[in-house]
Scaffold this motif. Structure first.
Motif, PDB file in Angstrom:
ATOM      1  N   UNK A 209       0.800  -1.209   0.000  1.00  0.00           N
ATOM      2  CA  UNK A 209       0.000   0.000   0.000  1.00  0.00           C
ATOM      3  C   UNK A 209       0.836   1.263   0.000  1.00  0.00           C
ATOM      4  N   UNK A 210       0.152   2.397   0.131  1.00  0.00           N
ATOM      5  CA  UNK A 210       0.803   3.707   0.067  1.00  0.00           C
ATOM      6  C   UNK A 210       0.339   4.606   1.198  1.00  0.00           C
ATOM      7  N   UNK A 211       1.209   5.514   1.565  1.00  0.00           N
ATOM      8  CA  UNK A 211       0.888   6.575   2.511  1.00  0.00           C
ATOM      9  C   UNK A 211       1.627   7.827   2.076  1.00  0.00           C
ATOM     10  N   UNK A 212       1.072   8.976   2.433  1.00  0.00           N
ATOM     11  CA  UNK A 212       1.784  10.230   2.229  1.00  0.00           C
ATOM     12  C   UNK A 212       1.920  10.939   3.564  1.00  0.00           C
ATOM     13  N   UNK A 213       3.151  11.168   3.965  1.00  0.00           N
ATOM     14  CA  UNK A 213       3.426  11.918   5.179  1.00  0.00           C
ATOM     15  C   UNK A 213       3.600  13.392   4.835  1.00  0.00           C
ATOM     16  N   UNK A 214       3.131  14.229   5.736  1.00  0.00           N
ATOM     17  CA  UNK A 214       3.309  15.672   5.600  1.00  0.00           C
ATOM     18  C   UNK A 214       4.028  16.202   6.821  1.00  0.00           C
ATOM     19  N   UNK A 215       4.770  17.262   6.617  1.00  0.00           N
ATOM     20  CA  UNK A 215       5.462  17.928   7.720  1.00  0.00           C
ATOM     21  C   UNK A 215       5.283  19.426   7.521  1.00  0.00           C
ATOM     22  N   UNK A 216       4.511  20.027   8.393  1.00  0.00           N
ATOM     23  CA  UNK A 216       4.249  21.460   8.327  1.00  0.00           C
ATOM     24  C   UNK A 216       5.225  22.194   9.237  1.00  0.00           C
ATOM     25  N   UNK A 217       5.851  23.217   8.686  1.00  0.00           N
ATOM     26  CA  UNK A 217       6.861  23.970   9.424  1.00  0.00           C
ATOM     27  C   UNK A 217       6.403  25.382   9.700  1.00  0.00           C
ATOM     28  N   UNK A 218       6.772  25.876  10.866  1.00  0.00           N
ATOM     29  CA  UNK A 218       6.519  27.286  11.182  1.00  0.00           C
ATOM     30  C   UNK A 218       7.733  28.099  10.759  1.00  0.00           C
ATOM     31  N   UNK A 219       7.594  29.405  10.715  1.00  0.00           N
ATOM     32  CA  UNK A 219       8.744  30.241  10.428  1.00  0.00           C
ATOM     33  C   UNK A 219       8.803  30.713   8.994  1.00  0.00           C
ATOM     34  N   UNK A 220       9.445  31.871   8.793  1.00  0.00           N
ATOM     35  CA  UNK A 220       9.482  32.492   7.473  1.00  0.00           C
ATOM     36  C   UNK A 220      10.686  32.079   6.646  1.00  0.00           C
TER      37      UNK A 220
END
Length: 123
Positions: free
Chosen positions: A16-27
């Motif tokens: 199977x498949x998965x998609x991981x996300x990583x949201x970052x703060x900061x400019x």
């Protein structure tokens, strides 16, 4: 200071498949290199994939051809698309950010880490 929050982990069957996300703060996200690492129970943390500020990328041999790392600087987010998952991919996956901006497979080159997201692949 950069804060990283991973999401997208879960339980999936082999193949199977998965998609991981990583949201970052900061400019300054666009200037950072981003990496994904993983750690299975009883094992050391290992490199999975990395992407530089310019979009260059590199992968561990064990995931090459199955995983794809990408980034969306407008959304301050890095992704890890995982296909053809295997039980040996089971681990906690961590997102990391490096101020240096260039590719690195070494965990000690990364300055900021997320809390991790569990990926479990059943056989």
């Amino acid at each position: 200071q950069v804060q990283l929050v991973e999401s997208g982990g879960g339980l999936v069957q082999a193949g199977g498949s998965l998609r991981l996300s990583c949201a970052a703060s900061g400019r300054t996200f666009s200037s950072y290199a981003m990496g994904w690492f993983r750690q299975a129970p009883g094992k050391e943390r290992e490199f999975v994939a990395a992407i530089s500020w310019s979009g260059a990328n590199t992968y561990a041999d064990s995931v090459k051809g199955r995983f794809t790392i990408s980034r969306d600087n407008a959304k301050n987010t890095v992704y890890l698309e995982m296909n053809s998952l295997k039980p040996e991919d089971t681990a906690v996956y961590y997102c990391a950010a490096s101020k240096f901006g260039s590719l690195s497979t070494r965990w000690d080159r990364y300055d900021y880490w997320g809390q991790g997201t569990q990926v479990t692949v059943s056989s």
